[in-house]
Design an enzyme around this catalytic site. Structure first.
Site, PDB file in Angstrom:
ATOM      1  N   ASN A 105     -43.053  28.825  26.606  1.00 23.79           N
ATOM      2  CA  ASN A 105     -42.060  28.553  27.638  1.00 23.79           C
ATOM      3  C   ASN A 105     -41.829  29.764  28.539  1.00 23.79           C
ATOM      4  O   ASN A 105     -41.801  30.893  28.069  1.00 23.79           O
ATOM      5  CB  ASN A 105     -40.741  28.122  26.999  1.00 23.79           C
ATOM      6  N   VAL A 106     -41.651  29.479  29.820  1.00 18.73           N
ATOM      7  CA  VAL A 106     -41.378  30.538  30.800  1.00 18.73           C
ATOM      8  C   VAL A 106     -39.899  30.555  31.178  1.00 18.73           C
ATOM      9  O   VAL A 106     -39.492  31.310  32.042  1.00 18.73           O
ATOM     10  CB  VAL A 106     -42.244  30.327  32.069  1.00 18.73           C
ATOM     11  N   HIS A 122     -47.068  32.584  28.189  1.00 15.85           N
ATOM     12  CA  HIS A 122     -47.342  32.080  29.542  1.00 15.85           C
ATOM     13  C   HIS A 122     -46.473  32.760  30.598  1.00 15.85           C
ATOM     14  O   HIS A 122     -46.321  32.260  31.718  1.00 15.85           O
ATOM     15  CB  HIS A 122     -47.144  30.556  29.584  1.00 15.85           C
ATOM     16  N   CYS A 151     -43.403  41.763  48.471  1.00 20.77           N
ATOM     17  CA  CYS A 151     -43.193  43.018  47.750  1.00 20.77           C
ATOM     18  C   CYS A 151     -42.464  44.004  48.671  1.00 20.77           C
ATOM     19  O   CYS A 151     -42.922  44.257  49.790  1.00 20.77           O
ATOM     20  CB  CYS A 151     -44.535  43.590  47.318  1.00 20.77           C
ATOM     21  N   SER A 193     -46.975  19.858  22.407  1.00 19.33           N
ATOM     22  CA  SER A 193     -47.930  18.748  22.225  1.00 19.33           C
ATOM     23  C   SER A 193     -49.215  19.263  21.594  1.00 19.33           C
ATOM     24  O   SER A 193     -50.123  18.489  21.321  1.00 19.33           O
ATOM     25  CB  SER A 193     -48.214  18.114  23.588  1.00 19.33           C
TER      26      SER A 193
HETATM   27  N1  APR Z   1     -37.409  18.700  20.143  1.00 18.48           N
HETATM   28  C1  APR Z   1     -38.681  18.999  19.750  1.00 18.48           C
HETATM   29  N2  APR Z   1     -39.788  18.565  20.425  1.00 18.48           N
HETATM   30  C2  APR Z   1     -39.596  17.787  21.514  1.00 18.48           C
HETATM   31  C3  APR Z   1     -38.299  17.429  21.968  1.00 18.48           C
HETATM   32  C4  APR Z   1     -37.185  17.920  21.223  1.00 18.48           C
HETATM   33  N3  APR Z   1     -35.932  17.643  21.582  1.00 18.48           N
HETATM   34  N4  APR Z   1     -38.433  16.641  23.073  1.00 18.48           N
HETATM   35  C5  APR Z   1     -39.786  16.521  23.299  1.00 18.48           C
HETATM   36  N5  APR Z   1     -40.480  17.202  22.360  1.00 18.48           N
HETATM   37  C6  APR Z   1     -41.935  17.350  22.234  1.00 18.48           C
HETATM   38  C7  APR Z   1     -42.763  16.216  22.831  1.00 18.48           C
HETATM   39  O1  APR Z   1     -42.927  15.147  21.916  1.00 18.48           O
HETATM   40  C8  APR Z   1     -44.076  16.920  23.135  1.00 18.48           C
HETATM   41  O2  APR Z   1     -44.958  16.844  22.019  1.00 18.48           O
HETATM   42  O3  APR Z   1     -42.307  18.500  22.959  1.00 18.48           O
HETATM   43  C9  APR Z   1     -43.669  18.389  23.355  1.00 18.48           C
HETATM   44  C10 APR Z   1     -43.784  18.885  24.785  1.00 18.48           C
HETATM   45  O4  APR Z   1     -45.141  18.893  25.122  1.00 18.48           O
HETATM   46  P1  APR Z   1     -45.626  19.368  26.589  1.00 18.48           P
HETATM   47  O5  APR Z   1     -44.782  18.757  27.605  1.00 18.48           O
HETATM   48  O6  APR Z   1     -47.092  19.151  26.628  1.00 18.48           O
HETATM   49  O7  APR Z   1     -45.276  20.940  26.604  1.00 18.48           O
HETATM   50  P2  APR Z   1     -46.061  22.163  25.936  1.00 18.48           P
HETATM   51  O8  APR Z   1     -46.760  21.766  24.681  1.00 18.48           O
HETATM   52  O9  APR Z   1     -45.124  23.287  25.857  1.00 18.48           O
HETATM   53  O10 APR Z   1     -47.167  22.466  27.072  1.00 18.48           O
HETATM   54  C11 APR Z   1     -47.992  23.575  26.904  1.00 18.48           C
HETATM   55  O11 APR Z   1     -48.841  23.338  29.127  1.00 18.48           O
HETATM   56  O12 APR Z   1     -48.250  22.690  31.212  1.00 18.48           O
HETATM   57  C12 APR Z   1     -48.592  23.782  30.464  1.00 18.48           C
HETATM   58  O13 APR Z   1     -48.023  26.062  30.682  1.00 18.48           O
HETATM   59  C13 APR Z   1     -47.482  24.823  30.406  1.00 18.48           C
HETATM   60  O14 APR Z   1     -46.590  26.011  28.491  1.00 18.48           O
HETATM   61  C14 APR Z   1     -47.016  24.747  28.958  1.00 18.48           C
HETATM   62  C15 APR Z   1     -48.250  24.255  28.229  1.00 18.48           C
END
Ligand code: APR
Length: 252
Positions: A105-106, A122, A151, A193
């Site tokens: 997370n950013v 990230h 800048c 995910s």
């Molecule tokens: N608690 C726990 N997990 C949750 C919740 C919650 N309240 N709500 C949703 N989720 C889960 C979803 O089921 C999903 O599996 O969080 C996950 C989010 O997945 P993504 O949206 O794909 O996010 P992430 O895995 O962080 O993505 C990775 O992809 O887009 C790029 O750079 C970006 O850091 C990001 C990277």
């Protein structure tokens, strides 16, 4: 409920031994704070095209468009606060002598909750980087007074200090995350995910080195089947529940 209760007790039993802990988080841990995930139902990539907003090519093609989108995201994130799940992790950093938080997370919410021993794989949306000199500066202005920002030292374009698709992660940060993953006893994988590399490989590396994997996610992921514990729950509920369970062992 009995199965979860048994799993909680078993996990609390493991935590009581103060193992080396690594935690990997993704966008899901900030969902309950009101920050959209990327691939969920109302996820950012459902509404916006990543290739138009989150690649170096997109930035140099149209820096104004990209900055308008980051300014919008900063506006949302700036108005949100950590939830109990973030605070549990910040507190665990004090309880467990060997504890590290690796986040994709950013949004900076882990820091806002008090986490210090953190690797931001990230980058961070509250930082900007000069495209000529590479200097990094913190900027929390929302909305930004000037788009695209420049800048103050050399006048070159500033870019968000985040990792875009097609870009390598900061080498030192990735090295530290890899080392922590391959030497931990327990890895919590929360709200991701488990799709985007190289972050998605860290739990596999941890498991290969004998660590137990604890997944917290309301939805199944490619990791769920091989996890030692899979809590299909929201982070803001499961983490306080686990924290209460270890509290019963006099920890916390
Ligand atoms: N608690 C726990 N997990 C949750 C919740 C919650 N309240 N709500 C949703 N989720 C889960 C979803 O089921 C999903 O599996 O969080 C996950 C989010 O997945 P993504 O949206 O794909 O996010 P992430 O895995 O962080 O993505 C990775 O992809 O887009 C790029 O750079 C970006 O850091 C990001 C990277």
């Amino acid at each position: 409920m009995t199965k979860i209760k048994d799993e909680l007790e078993e996990l609390a039993g493991l935590l009581r031994l103060k193992p080396r802990i690594a935690v990997l988080t993704g966008a899901g841990i900030s969902a309950e704070s009101g920050i959209p995930t990327f691939r969920g139902k109302d996820g950012l990539w459902k509404e916006f095209r990543a290739e138009e907003l989150a690649t170096p090519e997109a930035f140099f093609r149209d820096p104004r468009l990209v900055w308008e989108w980051y300014d919008w995201r900063r506006g949302i994130i700036g108005s949100k606060n950590p939830h109990p799940g973030h605070y549990v992790l910040a507190n665990w950093e004090k309880i467990f002598p060997d504890f590290i938080l690796i986040t994709q997370n950013v949004d900076g919410l882990h820091r806002k909750a008090g986490s210090g021993n953190i690797l931001e794989l990230h980058g961070n949306i509250w930082e900007m980087r000069c495209t000529r000199e590479g200097t990094i500066l913190e900027n929390r202005q929302t909305p930004l007074p000037e788009i695209p920002p420049r800048c103050s030292a050399c006048g070159a374009l500033l870019r968000p200090n985040v990792v875009w698709f097609g870009e390598a992660l900061p080498a030192e940060t990735l090295e530290q995350a890899t080392a922590a993953s391959s030497s931990c006893d327990l890895m919590f994988v929360i709200g991701t995910s488990a799709y985007v590399q190289p972050a998605a490989s860290l739990p596999l590396l941890a498991a290969q080195n004998g660590a137990k994997i604890i997944e917290i996610n309301p939805e199944p992921t490619p990791l769920s089947a091989s996890a030692d514990f899979a809590f299909q729950a929201a982070a803001g509920e499961a983490l306080p529940e686990i924290d209460r369970a270890i509290g019963r062992f006099g920890l916390g």
